[in-house]
Motif scaffolding. Structure first.
Motif, PDB file in Angstrom:
ATOM      1  N   PHE A 106       0.834  -1.202   0.000  1.00 34.60           N
ATOM      2  CA  PHE A 106       0.000   0.000   0.000  1.00 34.60           C
ATOM      3  C   PHE A 106       0.870   1.253   0.000  1.00 34.60           C
ATOM      4  O   PHE A 106       0.599   2.202  -0.745  1.00 34.60           O
ATOM      5  CB  PHE A 106      -0.930   0.007   1.214  1.00 34.60           C
ATOM      6  CG  PHE A 106      -1.806   1.226   1.286  1.00 34.60           C
ATOM      7  CD1 PHE A 106      -2.954   1.317   0.520  1.00 34.60           C
ATOM      8  CD2 PHE A 106      -1.479   2.290   2.123  1.00 34.60           C
ATOM      9  CE1 PHE A 106      -3.763   2.450   0.572  1.00 34.60           C
ATOM     10  CE2 PHE A 106      -2.278   3.421   2.181  1.00 34.60           C
ATOM     11  CZ  PHE A 106      -3.422   3.508   1.413  1.00 34.60           C
ATOM     12  N   GLN A 107       1.907   1.280   0.822  1.00 41.73           N
ATOM     13  CA  GLN A 107       2.790   2.446   0.893  1.00 41.73           C
ATOM     14  C   GLN A 107       3.476   2.708  -0.447  1.00 41.73           C
ATOM     15  O   GLN A 107       3.735   3.855  -0.805  1.00 41.73           O
ATOM     16  CB  GLN A 107       3.852   2.263   1.987  1.00 41.73           C
ATOM     17  CG  GLN A 107       3.300   2.095   3.377  1.00 41.73           C
ATOM     18  CD  GLN A 107       2.558   3.313   3.882  1.00 41.73           C
ATOM     19  OE1 GLN A 107       3.011   4.440   3.735  1.00 41.73           O
ATOM     20  NE2 GLN A 107       1.406   3.094   4.474  1.00 41.73           N
ATOM     21  N   VAL A 108       3.759   1.632  -1.193  1.00 40.36           N
ATOM     22  CA  VAL A 108       4.397   1.761  -2.508  1.00 40.36           C
ATOM     23  C   VAL A 108       3.371   2.142  -3.566  1.00 40.36           C
ATOM     24  O   VAL A 108       3.540   3.117  -4.299  1.00 40.36           O
ATOM     25  CB  VAL A 108       5.123   0.448  -2.887  1.00 40.36           C
ATOM     26  CG1 VAL A 108       5.524   0.448  -4.349  1.00 40.36           C
ATOM     27  CG2 VAL A 108       6.338   0.239  -1.995  1.00 40.36           C
TER      28      VAL A 108
ATOM     29  N   ALA B 126      -0.324   7.916   0.671  1.00 40.03           N
ATOM     30  CA  ALA B 126       0.306   7.516   1.937  1.00 40.03           C
ATOM     31  C   ALA B 126       1.167   8.637   2.499  1.00 40.03           C
ATOM     32  O   ALA B 126       1.184   8.868   3.717  1.00 40.03           O
ATOM     33  CB  ALA B 126       1.131   6.249   1.729  1.00 40.03           C
ATOM     34  N   ARG B 127       1.875   9.348   1.645  1.00 36.52           N
ATOM     35  CA  ARG B 127       2.718  10.451   2.115  1.00 36.52           C
ATOM     36  C   ARG B 127       1.858  11.520   2.791  1.00 36.52           C
ATOM     37  O   ARG B 127       2.207  12.050   3.844  1.00 36.52           O
ATOM     38  CB  ARG B 127       3.492  11.053   0.941  1.00 36.52           C
ATOM     39  CG  ARG B 127       4.627  11.945   1.349  1.00 36.52           C
ATOM     40  CD  ARG B 127       5.507  12.382   0.178  1.00 36.52           C
ATOM     41  NE  ARG B 127       5.794  11.300  -0.728  1.00 36.52           N
ATOM     42  CZ  ARG B 127       5.602  11.357  -2.055  1.00 36.52           C
ATOM     43  NH1 ARG B 127       5.142  12.462  -2.623  1.00 36.52           N
ATOM     44  NH2 ARG B 127       5.886  10.338  -2.825  1.00 36.52           N
ATOM     45  N   VAL B 128       0.712  11.804   2.194  1.00 40.24           N
ATOM     46  CA  VAL B 128      -0.171  12.828   2.752  1.00 40.24           C
ATOM     47  C   VAL B 128      -0.776  12.366   4.072  1.00 40.24           C
ATOM     48  O   VAL B 128      -0.729  13.083   5.074  1.00 40.24           O
ATOM     49  CB  VAL B 128      -1.289  13.195   1.743  1.00 40.24           C
ATOM     50  CG1 VAL B 128      -2.324  14.110   2.378  1.00 40.24           C
ATOM     51  CG2 VAL B 128      -0.693  13.844   0.502  1.00 40.24           C
TER      52      VAL B 128
ATOM     53  N   MET C 177       5.208  -0.699  17.176  1.00 42.82           N
ATOM     54  CA  MET C 177       5.431   0.688  16.748  1.00 42.82           C
ATOM     55  C   MET C 177       6.622   0.785  15.803  1.00 42.82           C
ATOM     56  O   MET C 177       6.570   1.515  14.809  1.00 42.82           O
ATOM     57  CB  MET C 177       5.646   1.598  17.956  1.00 42.82           C
ATOM     58  CG  MET C 177       4.390   1.843  18.762  1.00 42.82           C
ATOM     59  SD  MET C 177       3.034   2.544  17.791  1.00 42.82           S
ATOM     60  CE  MET C 177       3.713   4.134  17.391  1.00 42.82           C
ATOM     61  N   ALA C 178       7.680   0.061  16.085  1.00 43.89           N
ATOM     62  CA  ALA C 178       8.865   0.096  15.222  1.00 43.89           C
ATOM     63  C   ALA C 178       8.540  -0.458  13.836  1.00 43.89           C
ATOM     64  O   ALA C 178       8.930   0.122  12.817  1.00 43.89           O
ATOM     65  CB  ALA C 178      10.002  -0.698  15.865  1.00 43.89           C
TER      66      ALA C 178
ATOM     67  N   CYS D 233       7.338   0.790   8.039  1.00 46.34           N
ATOM     68  CA  CYS D 233       6.475   0.660   6.859  1.00 46.34           C
ATOM     69  C   CYS D 233       5.942   2.021   6.405  1.00 46.34           C
ATOM     70  O   CYS D 233       5.946   2.325   5.214  1.00 46.34           O
ATOM     71  CB  CYS D 233       5.320  -0.295   7.147  1.00 46.34           C
ATOM     72  SG  CYS D 233       5.818  -2.002   7.433  1.00 46.34           S
ATOM     73  N   VAL D 234       5.485   2.831   7.362  1.00 42.95           N
ATOM     74  CA  VAL D 234       4.962   4.154   7.037  1.00 42.95           C
ATOM     75  C   VAL D 234       6.016   4.994   6.324  1.00 42.95           C
ATOM     76  O   VAL D 234       5.725   5.748   5.392  1.00 42.95           O
ATOM     77  CB  VAL D 234       4.460   4.859   8.327  1.00 42.95           C
ATOM     78  CG1 VAL D 234       4.332   6.355   8.133  1.00 42.95           C
ATOM     79  CG2 VAL D 234       3.136   4.255   8.770  1.00 42.95           C
TER      80      VAL D 234
END
Length: 192
Positions: A94-96, A102-104, A154-155, A160-161
């Motif tokens: 999803f991030q890709v 995702a950046r927003v 969290m790590a 991933c984020v």
């Protein structure tokens, strides 16, 4: 079939996402959004109350999509290691694939008004809780060895984020390689 008004709203939303990703929320004007959508600045306010409303809708879309993909990834297996691999692979994908969105949704949250920020925070906690439960099950079953399921979660999610921050279509690694690497890294982080 979407109505013409729905298509226009979506076009403005897409233009806002691209503009926010390129310039940031605060540096983006409604004129920038309208120009990117091929419309007049007044069109933004006909279809969306405020610029922040566009950010909120983008954030809601991105977080709901993430929540769904996490639920589906967890449901695909019973083994915590397989679940964590599936979650990280899907989240990375999803991030890709949606790196602009995702950046927003990951880096412009401070611009949300308080009630919108609370709703998005609730979704983020739900996503975190689901992944943390996978890690906790792995610890309980002896499949994972980590001193803190919460910190490990969290790590992993933070890694991933962050893909959305650096990923570009011309990245040196193909998406499948990124997902595989991050999945392996997540398993090592929880001591699988």
């Amino acid at each position: 079939m979407p109505t013409r008004a729905e298509q226009t709203r979506q076009r403005l939303l897409d233009a806002a996402g691209t503009a926010f990703a390129e310039r940031g929320f605060h540096a983006t004007t409604t004129r920038d959004i309208a120009a990117a959508a091929g419309m007049s600045p007044a069109a933004v306010y006909v279809h969306h109350e405020t610029k922040e409303d566009l950010l909120y809708l983008l954030s809601l879309e991105g977080h709901n999509a993430t929540d769904t993909l996490v639920r589906q990834a967890i449901a695909c297996a019973d083994d915590p290691a397989e679940q964590l691999t599936a979650v990280v692979s899907a989240f990375c994908a999803f991030q890709v694939e949606q790196h602009v969105l995702a950046r927003v949704v990951n880096y412009e949250l401070e611009a949300l008004r308080p009630d919108h920020a609370q709703e998005i925070a609730r979704l983020r906690r739900s996503i975190q809780r689901q992944v943390q439960q996978v890690v906790e099950r792995g610890v309980d079953q002896g499949a994972f060895r980590t001193s803190s399921a919460a910190m490990s979660t969290m790590a992993i999610l933070s890694l991933c984020v962050d893909i959305a921050r650096w990923y570009r279509r011309d990245a040196m690694w193909p998406p499948v390689e990124i997902a595989g690497f991050y999945s392996d890294l997540a398993l090592r982080m929880v001591g699988a």
